[in-house]
Scaffold this active site. Structure first.
Site, PDB file in Angstrom:
ATOM      1  N   ASP A  34       0.824  -1.213   0.000  1.00  0.00           N
ATOM      2  CA  ASP A  34       0.000   0.000   0.000  1.00  0.00           C
ATOM      3  C   ASP A  34       0.858   1.262   0.000  1.00  0.00           C
ATOM      4  OD1 ASP A  34      -2.044  -1.712   0.109  1.00  0.00           O
ATOM      5  OD2 ASP A  34      -2.741  -1.187   2.138  1.00  0.00           O
ATOM      6  N   TYR A  37       1.927   2.088  -3.384  1.00  0.00           N
ATOM      7  CA  TYR A  37       0.778   2.551  -4.153  1.00  0.00           C
ATOM      8  C   TYR A  37       0.498   4.015  -3.822  1.00  0.00           C
ATOM      9  CZ  TYR A  37      -4.076   2.900  -5.758  1.00  0.00           C
ATOM     10  OH  TYR A  37      -5.220   3.289  -6.375  1.00  0.00           O
ATOM     11  N   ASP A  38       0.489   4.319  -2.532  1.00  0.00           N
ATOM     12  CA  ASP A  38       0.231   5.698  -2.119  1.00  0.00           C
ATOM     13  C   ASP A  38       1.266   6.639  -2.717  1.00  0.00           C
ATOM     14  OD1 ASP A  38      -2.007   5.074  -0.642  1.00  0.00           O
ATOM     15  OD2 ASP A  38      -0.894   4.768   1.228  1.00  0.00           O
ATOM     16  N   GLU A 127     -12.392   8.916  13.960  1.00  0.00           N
ATOM     17  CA  GLU A 127     -12.710   7.487  13.879  1.00  0.00           C
ATOM     18  C   GLU A 127     -11.481   6.686  13.483  1.00  0.00           C
ATOM     19  OE1 GLU A 127     -15.758   7.433  10.865  1.00  0.00           O
ATOM     20  OE2 GLU A 127     -16.843   9.078  11.839  1.00  0.00           O
ATOM     21  N   LYS A 129      -9.480   4.261  11.158  1.00  0.00           N
ATOM     22  CA  LYS A 129      -9.638   3.933   9.733  1.00  0.00           C
ATOM     23  C   LYS A 129      -9.441   2.438   9.587  1.00  0.00           C
ATOM     24  CE  LYS A 129      -8.448   5.254   5.048  1.00  0.00           C
ATOM     25  NZ  LYS A 129      -8.230   3.940   4.487  1.00  0.00           N
ATOM     26  N   ASP A 131      -9.167  -1.260   8.223  1.00  0.00           N
ATOM     27  CA  ASP A 131      -8.518  -1.770   7.022  1.00  0.00           C
ATOM     28  C   ASP A 131      -9.275  -2.984   6.521  1.00  0.00           C
ATOM     29  OD1 ASP A 131      -6.735  -1.783   5.024  1.00  0.00           O
ATOM     30  OD2 ASP A 131      -5.047  -2.554   6.188  1.00  0.00           O
ATOM     31  N   ARG A 150     -17.943  -1.152  -2.970  1.00  0.00           N
ATOM     32  CA  ARG A 150     -17.795   0.215  -3.457  1.00  0.00           C
ATOM     33  C   ARG A 150     -17.582   0.259  -4.969  1.00  0.00           C
ATOM     34  NH1 ARG A 150     -13.037   4.268  -1.612  1.00  0.00           N
ATOM     35  NH2 ARG A 150     -11.769   2.600  -2.488  1.00  0.00           N
ATOM     36  N   TYR A 241     -19.856   3.454   9.449  1.00  0.00           N
ATOM     37  CA  TYR A 241     -19.244   4.776   9.653  1.00  0.00           C
ATOM     38  C   TYR A 241     -19.932   5.893   8.874  1.00  0.00           C
ATOM     39  CZ  TYR A 241     -16.500   3.127   5.622  1.00  0.00           C
ATOM     40  OH  TYR A 241     -16.095   2.594   4.431  1.00  0.00           O
ATOM     41  N   LYS A 330      -2.895   8.662   7.842  1.00  0.00           N
ATOM     42  CA  LYS A 330      -2.391   7.284   7.807  1.00  0.00           C
ATOM     43  C   LYS A 330      -1.249   7.061   8.797  1.00  0.00           C
ATOM     44  CE  LYS A 330      -4.135   5.107   4.091  1.00  0.00           C
ATOM     45  NZ  LYS A 330      -3.375   4.663   3.093  1.00  0.00           N
ATOM     46  N   CYS A 424      20.978 -30.709  10.138  1.00  0.00           N
ATOM     47  CA  CYS A 424      20.696 -29.693  11.145  1.00  0.00           C
ATOM     48  C   CYS A 424      21.844 -28.683  11.191  1.00  0.00           C
ATOM     49  CB  CYS A 424      20.516 -30.364  12.502  1.00  0.00           C
ATOM     50  SG  CYS A 424      20.399 -29.196  13.868  1.00  0.00           S
ATOM     51  N   CYS A 427      23.628 -29.256  14.871  1.00  0.00           N
ATOM     52  CA  CYS A 427      24.380 -30.451  15.272  1.00  0.00           C
ATOM     53  C   CYS A 427      24.756 -31.353  14.102  1.00  0.00           C
ATOM     54  CB  CYS A 427      23.588 -31.253  16.299  1.00  0.00           C
ATOM     55  SG  CYS A 427      22.168 -32.108  15.594  1.00  0.00           S
ATOM     56  N   CYS A 442      14.881 -31.958  13.508  1.00  0.00           N
ATOM     57  CA  CYS A 442      16.242 -32.456  13.636  1.00  0.00           C
ATOM     58  C   CYS A 442      16.165 -33.774  14.380  1.00  0.00           C
ATOM     59  CB  CYS A 442      17.076 -31.450  14.411  1.00  0.00           C
ATOM     60  SG  CYS A 442      18.594 -32.179  15.026  1.00  0.00           S
ATOM     61  N   CYS A 448      21.914 -32.427  20.033  1.00  0.00           N
ATOM     62  CA  CYS A 448      21.738 -31.122  19.393  1.00  0.00           C
ATOM     63  C   CYS A 448      21.690 -30.029  20.454  1.00  0.00           C
ATOM     64  CB  CYS A 448      20.447 -31.133  18.580  1.00  0.00           C
ATOM     65  SG  CYS A 448      20.191 -29.613  17.659  1.00  0.00           S
TER      66      CYS A 448
HETATM   67  S1  IVH Z   1     -15.614   7.541   5.354  1.00  0.00           S
HETATM   68  C1  IVH Z   1     -16.712  10.253   2.081  1.00  0.00           C
HETATM   69  N1  IVH Z   1     -14.791   6.416   7.570  1.00  0.00           N
HETATM   70  O1  IVH Z   1     -11.367   4.225   3.810  1.00  0.00           O
HETATM   71  C2  IVH Z   1     -16.146   9.388   3.128  1.00  0.00           C
HETATM   72  N2  IVH Z   1     -14.016   5.535   5.521  1.00  0.00           N
HETATM   73  O2  IVH Z   1     -10.060   5.860   1.697  1.00  0.00           O
HETATM   74  C3  IVH Z   1     -16.039   7.995   2.729  1.00  0.00           C
HETATM   75  N3  IVH Z   1     -12.537   3.605   5.750  1.00  0.00           N
HETATM   76  O3  IVH Z   1     -13.544   3.558   1.165  1.00  0.00           O
HETATM   77  C4  IVH Z   1     -15.428   7.061   3.671  1.00  0.00           C
HETATM   78  N4  IVH Z   1     -12.604   3.490   7.947  1.00  0.00           N
HETATM   79  O4  IVH Z   1     -13.112   1.727   2.887  1.00  0.00           O
HETATM   80  C5  IVH Z   1     -14.733   6.407   6.235  1.00  0.00           C
HETATM   81  N5  IVH Z   1     -14.176   5.503   9.621  1.00  0.00           N
HETATM   82  C6  IVH Z   1     -14.119   5.497   8.291  1.00  0.00           C
HETATM   83  C7  IVH Z   1     -13.359   4.545   7.574  1.00  0.00           C
HETATM   84  C8  IVH Z   1     -13.332   4.602   6.181  1.00  0.00           C
HETATM   85  C9  IVH Z   1     -12.138   2.942   6.844  1.00  0.00           C
HETATM   86  C10 IVH Z   1     -12.147   3.222   4.394  1.00  0.00           C
HETATM   87  C11 IVH Z   1     -13.317   2.999   3.457  1.00  0.00           C
HETATM   88  C12 IVH Z   1     -13.159   4.017   2.395  1.00  0.00           C
HETATM   89  C13 IVH Z   1     -11.694   4.306   2.455  1.00  0.00           C
HETATM   90  C14 IVH Z   1     -11.406   5.696   1.932  1.00  0.00           C
END
Ligand code: IVH
Length: 834
Positions: A34, A37-38, A127, A129, A131, A150, A241, A330, A424, A427, A442, A448
């Site tokens: 990830d 990717y970011d 909140e 986040k 995963d 989604r 959420y 993040k 091994c 030994c 072993c 050993c």
């Molecule tokens: S809100 C417009 N709240 O993060 C707001 N997303 O990068 C839309 N995610 O697709 C998302 N925890 O899969 C929101 N407390 C949270 C979240 C959350 C995880 C994920 C979700 C979303 C992605 C966005």
């Protein structure tokens, strides 16, 4: 005029991002970590900002995820499912920089909101986040009617049937008497709890199945199963959420109140959800959750800040794919790519071999990782990891870092698949793998160094050599402090050695205890002799010097010497033992007490037992192919043989040695040797015919394949046998087995000399608690009457003796119609045959 270099770079970045999207969202098989990717995404965003002419509506910076691929019907989201802008730690800023510099992107986000709204310190919903995988749940008139992923944000996949299998997804809203809203879309994350993920993988490892790469992948893969029954078996959970389309329900004024409302409707909402004020509040929450991260029952990759007030949200609006009123902050990534320098193997205290990856050092979630576990050889084969590969390392919470996958695109030419070493690393004994088992081990148990502690502990234990006064801790300490290398060294220990060892052990214990006291506070502690102390008392003890003195008073003087003298005497006394005890004490894998007794009964002496090859051992009752191989391999290792010799030289004697059992004659012979060969088309019948005609192995070998067919073996069988014996080693093994067999048969008396017992040849199982004696005692008395005492009930069991609270063994005996006795019947029988 577009800048050609920038355009080319943008095209390249888009191609890589789109490929990564496809692997992540559609195939559930991510290619890059990830974090990488970011980084690609941010580079593309920066490029498009600098060269606006390069931006296009279909750029991955403007779209969310990827379109569904057709495995499930498509669902259009009534209100699009958006993404979040991300904030990371500012690159290159030292750790002790102030928060506003370290988290400049968060500061910018908060400042933009203050400026645009003209307010100071606005309120945010904050909140974790999660995963996992974003989904939308649609309720019409209070009933769950549709669930979708989604997808690309505009439309996703219809996974309603699978979502119905997730227990955390309510099938109906909890509303009470009031009328349900006409439409309510609830949005949230499907995830796999960490414990469930770990259990799942532990299980898969045991059953030799594919492991889930991480909880997120596990959740996504489970939800996109075409068979809902498969989803049902996966341990998935859900947190809400937010909301999508809402008809016929007045929402509160703030997001945090909406989450409360959703809780009331029966949706799980993460308990860490809170509100925070201004930038300081946001950063305090980030730190708080960061500290909790490793202890949370689910994986998170950051926290989410959302402006709480809906009016304020509307005023802020959106940019392309994300709201301006929310931000994902993040944490450092839990997965990183690095190069695998080498795969080495480690030996555990029981001899189990674990392959370990030596890595190019890499920072993962704030820690430098240089080693990762690869679990076992199967896992290496499954992942196809090779030395030199670029791999993804994952470190989540306090679990040992592991390798989750290989980036095959980055494999160097010539990288060869990995193979388990044959010896091994500690030994030099042979590494062996049991059929069907995942683990290699072993076979040098006694020799050993990695297994020394376990070998000494087991050797001294009550059911083995039963050395009184030498408990597990002391046996291990003798090894730890260098007094004992192998069990044979026990017999050379002096009183002075033991007093010195005890002092070292007590000092180490005192230091451990002092440390434990220092970080206790209010806890219950054990003193070195296992007595409970309240931490209050323990404060008195917190000075290590005081502790050492306290213990020394007890043990440096008379007490320690008396203990040591008693122990030396107990060690000497253990020299006079029985063959089964000694065999059990060697710690040979799969050789339990029952097998040890049986071996001693059949073969009579250690000399025969240690020199009998596996093919012959397998001919004995109770000894399967695996156990036979394990015993023979153990004695074949030069290190083990040396320790056994040293033990005998130290004066170990057996009261119960005898010649091999006369009954061996019924089990061993040329036919048995031939039948045990791994040769196709040479079964029991043809082996017997050949044995009848040739009588000895020499005669059989002097004849050739045509002779064998004349003697009744099929031509395929004869051909296979000839091909097998063309192998020099196979032939040598067979000759050696033949020699060993003849030696045994020559030593066995012609007639069964053993007195007949009333339970001769009967297999008995003891279960439950007996009042008048222990199960062991009962077992010994039954054995004296000829019985063989076994640990588990099978069709071959003749009798089950069940005491109080007998459980599954009794039930099984009843199910199989096996005779059962209670304690009174047992006592009556023993009295009659006393
Ligand atoms: S809100 C417009 N709240 O993060 C707001 N997303 O990068 C839309 N995610 O697709 C998302 N925890 O899969 C929101 N407390 C949270 C979240 C959350 C995880 C994920 C979700 C979303 C992605 C966005």
């Amino acid at each position: 005029m577009p800048d050609p270099a920038a355009a080319a770079r943008a095209a390249k970045l888009r191609a890589r991002i789109e490929d990564a999207n496809h692997r992540y969202y559609v195939l559930d098989d991510p290619s890059i970590p990830d974090a990488e990717y970011d980084a690609l995404m941010r580079e593309l965003e920066a490029l498009e900002a600098e060269h606006p002419e390069l931006a296009s509506d279909d750029s991955p910076t403007r779209t969310v995820g990827t379109r569904p691929d057709g495995g499930f019907p498509e669902v259009r989201h009534a209100i699009p499912m958006l993404s979040l802008a991300n904030a990371f730690e500012t690159a290159g800023v030292p750790e002790d920089a102030d928060d506003r510099t370290r988290y400049a992107e968060v500061a910018d986000f908060e400042r933009r909101i203050e400026q645009r709204l003209g307010v100071s310190a606005p309120v945010f919903s904050v909140e974790p986040k999660l995963d996992g995988l974003a989904i939308s749940l649609r309720y019409e008139d209070g009933v769950f009617v549709q669930g979708a992923t989604r997808g690309d944000g505009a439309s996703g996949e219809n996974v309603t049937a699978n979502l119905r299998q997730v227990r955390a997804v309510p099938l109906k809203l909890r509303i009470g008497k009031s009328p349900p809203p006409a439409v309510l879309e609830v949005r949230g994350e499907i995830y796999m709890p960490r414990k469930a993920f770990a259990d799942w993988n532990a299980n898969a490892l045991e059953r030799n199945e594919k492991l889930l790469a991480n909880p997120r992948n596990g959740a996504a893969g489970s939800l996109r199963q075409l068979d809902p029954a498969v989803t049902r078996r996966r341990p998935l959970a859900f947190f809400a959420y937010g909301v999508g389309e809402v008809v016929g329900l007045e929402l509160p004024d703030t997001h945090s109140q909406t989450l409360q409302l959703l809780r009331g409707f029966g949706f799980p909402v993460a308990s860490e959800v809170d509100t925070a004020v201004g930038l300081d509040g946001l950063l305090a929450y980030f730190r708080r959750i960061g500290e909790l991260r490793d202890t949370l029952p689910y994986d998170i990759d950051g926290v989410v800040y959302k402006l709480d007030d809906y009016d304020q949200q509307r005023e802020m609006g959106f940019v392309s794919r994300a709201p301006r009123w929310a931000l994902a902050h993040k944490f450092p990534a839990q997965e990183q790519a690095t190069v695998l320098r080498a795969i080495e193997v480690q030996v555990g205290r029981t001899g189990a071999i674990t392959p370990v990856a030596r890595l190019e050092p890499v920072q993962v979630a704030g820690v430098t990782v240089t080693n990762a576990t690869l679990h076992n050889a199967d896992q290496i084969a499954r992942l196809d990891v090779r030395e030199g590969d670029t791999v993804i390392v994952r470190r989540a919470g306090d679990v040992i870092p592991e390798i989750v996958r290989v980036i095959e695109e980055r494999r160097t030419v010539g990288a060869a698949p990995w193979t388990m070493p044959s010896q091994c690393p500690v030994c030099g004994s042979q590494l062996v793998r049991e059929e069907g088992a995942a683990a290699w081990r072993c076979s040098g148990g006694l020799a050993c160094a990695a297994q020394r502690k376990e070998a000494a502990r087991h050797f001294a234990s009550r059911r083995a050599m039963d050395i009184e006064g030498l408990g597990d801790r002391q046996a291990e300490a003798l090894v730890e402090f260098g007094f004992v290398h192998s069990p044979a060294d026990l017999y050379a220990l002096t009183v002075e050695d033991l007093v010195r060892m005890k002092a070292a052990l007590d000092a180490a214990t005192a230091a451990d205890l002092a440390e434990a006291v220092a970080d206790s506070r209010g806890a219950l502690l054990l003193d070195p002799r296992g007595q409970a102390l309240l931490a209050d008392d323990a404060y008195e003890w917190k000075n290590a010097a005081f502790l050492r003195r306290h213990l020394a008073v007890d043990l440096s003087g008379k007490l320690a010497t008396r203990w040591a003298e008693n122990l030396v005497a107990a060690i000497a006394a253990s020299k006079a033992t029985t063959l089964p005890r000694f065999l059990f004490a060697l710690g040979i894998p799969h050789l339990g007490e029952t097998t040890a007794k049986s071996l001693a009964q059949w073969l009579g002496s250690l000399d025969f037992i240690r020199s009998t090859p596996a093919v012959l051992l397998q001919a004995l009752p109770d000894i399967g192919a695996e156990v036979g191989r394990s015993i023979a391999t153990f004695f074949e290792q030069p290190g083990n043989a040396a320790v056994v010799d040293a033990l005998l030289a130290a004066g170990i004697v057996f009261a119960d040695e005898s010649p091999p059992s006369a009954a061996l004659r019924e089990r061993l012979g040329l036919a048995h040797l031939l039948e045990a060969l791994p040769v196709d088309k040479l079964g029991g019948k043809s082996a017997e015919r050949l044995a009848d005609i040739y009588v000895t192995l020499d005669a059989l070998l002097r004849a050739n394949a045509s002779g064998w067919t004349g003697a009744g073996l099929s031509s395929a069988g004869a051909e296979n046998l000839a091909a097998y014996l063309a192998d020099v080693e196979a032939l040598a093994d067979l000759r050696a087995a033949d020699v060993a067999m003849r030696r045994l048969l020559d030593a066995a008396p012609a007639q069964a000399a053993r007195a007949q017992g009333p339970l001769d040849g009967k297999s008995v199982v003891l279960t439950g608690t007996l009042d008048s004696m222990t199960r062991d005692e009962a077992g010994e008395r039954l054995e004296a009457l000829g019985a063989r005492v076994a640990g588990s009930v099978s069709k071959k069991t003749h009798l089950v003796v069940a005491g109080e609270n007998a459980g599954s063994k009794l039930a099984k005996a009843q199910e199989l119609g096996i005779e059962t006795w209670d304690e009174a019947q047992l006592l009556a029988f023993l009295a009659k045959h006393a």
